[in-house]
Enzyme design. Structure first.
Site, PDB file in Angstrom:
ATOM      1  N   ASP A  43       0.822  -1.216   0.000  1.00 32.04           N
ATOM      2  CA  ASP A  43       0.000   0.000   0.000  1.00 32.04           C
ATOM      3  C   ASP A  43       0.857   1.268   0.000  1.00 32.04           C
ATOM      4  OD1 ASP A  43       0.825  -0.094   2.623  1.00 32.04           O
ATOM      5  OD2 ASP A  43      -1.192   0.008   3.493  1.00 32.04           O
ATOM      6  N   SER A  44       2.183   1.110  -0.074  1.00 31.92           N
ATOM      7  CA  SER A  44       3.057   2.260  -0.360  1.00 31.92           C
ATOM      8  C   SER A  44       2.654   2.851  -1.719  1.00 31.92           C
ATOM      9  CB  SER A  44       4.531   1.846  -0.365  1.00 31.92           C
ATOM     10  OG  SER A  44       4.728   0.714  -1.189  1.00 31.92           O
ATOM     11  N   ASP A  82      -1.301  -6.136   0.027  1.00 27.31           N
ATOM     12  CA  ASP A  82      -1.617  -5.435   1.280  1.00 27.31           C
ATOM     13  C   ASP A  82      -3.109  -5.189   1.392  1.00 27.31           C
ATOM     14  OD1 ASP A  82       0.558  -4.958   2.936  1.00 27.31           O
ATOM     15  OD2 ASP A  82       1.158  -3.121   1.894  1.00 27.31           O
ATOM     16  N   GLU A 181       9.610  -3.892   9.999  1.00 30.29           N
ATOM     17  CA  GLU A 181       9.967  -2.606   9.380  1.00 30.29           C
ATOM     18  C   GLU A 181      10.561  -1.644  10.396  1.00 30.29           C
ATOM     19  OE1 GLU A 181       7.090  -0.835   6.739  1.00 30.29           O
ATOM     20  OE2 GLU A 181       8.219   1.032   6.601  1.00 30.29           O
TER      21      GLU A 181
END
Ligand code: KIV
Length: 259
Positions: A43-44, A82, A181
């Site tokens: 979803d970046s 995502d 992350e």
């Protein structure tokens, strides 16, 4: 197609897992043919390709649209999609409906969701029970940006213990892999050693079982590179030079053919 069972074998064999993001057909095809293990429709997308300031505005319909394009370009890699913000956090049935749509409408192999709170663990158990493979994501979780910012997580002892507990709970719940992350490398190492399932790091040091990068960062296309990312080529420079060369040709009307 790479299976989630093979990924656990890769960890046992100490074979590092290569993960990159894709949001469209041509990039997905290049990554797949280059031999990437997992292609993440991350979803970046919302920030890097659609220009939003966070991942929060992304809709499930948009994600499915991009995942369908990616799937058309992939033959071998495992494709993970995502689940966007507020398409799974509310309750288990919302999560099942969203993850089910992703698998049915795109043909992707798995979904990824962020966090490890107890209510989310219950959701992961249910998804896995009904046959939907789930990748977890702990540490810096961009869908919680309003609460966490984009800062490194796991700096205090309490936070370290929370992230470790979340990772263990996700494994117990049946997740097949977990993204770590932007957490300290020694914490990522501890988690990777304690888990049977593979960890995929981004800004989490070299001891994870695999690494993920946003492909636009790797290609040198992003406006701002996160501190832990590395550009392997300057495509922004290459594209600018190509566009300028084309502009010159058009304005001179010499070197290109005009009908
Ligand atoms: O959305 C994304 O690209 C991601 C990776 C950075 C792990 O979640």
């Amino acid at each position: 197609m790479l299976t989630i069972r093979q990924l656990v074998q890769y960890k046992q064999q100490n074979r590092k897992i290569v993960v990159l993001t894709a949001w469209d057909y041509p990039i997905a095809r290049i990554l797949d043919r280059a031999g990437v293990d997992i292609i993440l429709v991350g979803d970046s997308l919302a920030m890097v390709a659609l220009g939003h300031s966070s991942t929060l505005p992304l809709t499930l319909d948009a994600m499915i649209h991009h995942a369908q394009a990616v799937m058309r370009g992939v033959e071998k890699a495992l494709v993970v999609v995502d689940l966007p913000f507020l398409t799974y956090q509310q309750d288990v049935s919302t999560a099942i409906a969203s993850a089910g749509r992703v698998l049915k409408e795109t043909g992707a192999g798995a979904v990824k969701l962020e966090g490890g709170h107890p209510h989310l663990i219950e959701t992961v158990v249910r998804l896995v029970e009904i046959g939907i493979p789930v990748m977890g994501h702990v540490g810096l979780t961009p869908q919680s940006v309003k609460q966490l910012g984009f800062r490194q997580q796991g700096k205090t002892e309490v936070d370290r213990q929370r992230i470790l507990a979340e990772a263990l709970a996700l494994e117990q719940a049946g997740a097949f892999s977990i993204v770590l992350e932007h957490i300290p490398a020694d914490l990522a190492q501890e988690i990777s050693e304690k888990l049977v399932i593979p960890t995929i790091g981004i800004g989490a040091g070299v001891h994870c079982d695999g690494q993920v990068l946003v492909t636009a960062d790797l290609l040198g296309l992003s406006d701002q590179l996160p501190p832990f990312a590395k550009a392997y080529v300057d495509l922004r420079g290459a594209i600018t030079a190509a566009v300028q060369a084309y502009q010159q040709d058009v304005r001179r009307v010499t070197d290109i053919e005009v009908d």
